[in-house]
Design an enzyme around this catalytic site. Sequence first.
Site, PDB file in Angstrom:
ATOM      1  N   CYS A 255       0.503  -1.317  -0.165  1.00 41.37           N
ATOM      2  CA  CYS A 255       0.191   0.166   0.107  1.00 41.37           C
ATOM      3  C   CYS A 255       1.126   0.971  -0.026  1.00 41.37           C
ATOM      4  CB  CYS A 255      -1.103   0.078   1.392  1.00 41.37           C
ATOM      5  SG  CYS A 255      -0.141  -0.507   2.910  1.00 41.37           S
ATOM      6  N   THR A 256       0.088   2.360   0.289  1.00 40.87           N
ATOM      7  CA  THR A 256       1.798   3.588   0.692  1.00 40.87           C
ATOM      8  C   THR A 256       3.071   3.619   2.414  1.00 40.87           C
ATOM      9  OG1 THR A 256      -0.360   4.856  -0.989  1.00 40.87           O
ATOM     10  CG2 THR A 256       1.537   5.826   0.895  1.00 40.87           C
TER      11      THR A 256
END
Length: 360
Positions: A255-256
């Site tokens: 993800c981030t």
Amino acid sequence: MKKALLAATAVASALAASLVAAPAATAAGWELPWSNGHQGHSAIPFTEATVTAGADGSYTLKWSAKGTKRVEIKANGKVVAKGGAQGRAVVEGLPAADRQWFEFRPERGEGLRLADRLIKLEGTVNFRDAGGYRTASGQWVKMGEIYRSDALDKLTADDLAKLQRLRVRTVFDLRMQDERTKDADKVPAGASYVVADVFAGSGSFQTLPKTPDEAVKAMVDAEKAMVSGDGGKKAYAQVFEGIEKDRSRSVLFHCTAGKDRTGWANATLLTALGVPQETVMADYLASNDYRKAANDAVLAHLPAPQAAVYKPMLDVRPEYLNSGYDEVKAKYGSFDRYLKDGLGIDARELKQLKKDLLVG
């Protein structure tokens, strides 16, 4: 406001929590799939075995192997350490490598092939191996098969070449569309790129919390949405299907910040494989260590009241992960039912997953 919150939750963790000393936490009051009252038997005598890379190029090796008197460890085909049933050794002077592997060989029984969990890249800080953990039955999760990471948009050409050499073949992007558009993934040549948006269609992260308590609640609610939200169920089902089908692994999901959406993906995988809950929690909390410098830098540039609100969103905390397990209990009754009804993983597929990813 939504973009501001996304930026906050994307950066991840400031609470120092050692992987070894991380607090144990179990989802109290429900049966885990491997909590059947016995430990089982394994051909691998190691109850502990770790490789930790030092900043100076050295490697610290630790091990404990029941029922054996001698352990020999090789790197690059040469013996680099020896010891008894328990030991610790520091290895120096090894040639540079993308990833240094060590063969832990006991006097009797099967050995282990291990490396440092962190994959050092210029463009990430939380790229690590999902494996190298012991299950409750005494088996071990293979390393070099599944990776987890933070965002890939800052990968350099050298990073991409390294990932190609590490056989990263499939990349699952767990981020939302805004994140993917703003910071598009860079993937190694030849790798498949798959969007698996955990929060697709979700109402999560629509407003910015105004207090630390509201921030904690937002993180807890988001964890629950990962379990029971339509986007979460679809995304994690995609990841597991990809892991099962990709026989030419490695598989990477990210993800981030590599801590929340990625954290639940890895917690689900390790729990499904039979890794004890305290180990799963330690792996989850390790993002606090790997992300600490980045998080501290973010908080240092914020006014104190704002930093107090953002910190819970940068952290990973036991209550966050446990809220995911609580949601599993509330919605499905058991983890096995979550795997089957939520993610579409039946007993046959789970058996095959263990066959593929476990040794011993």
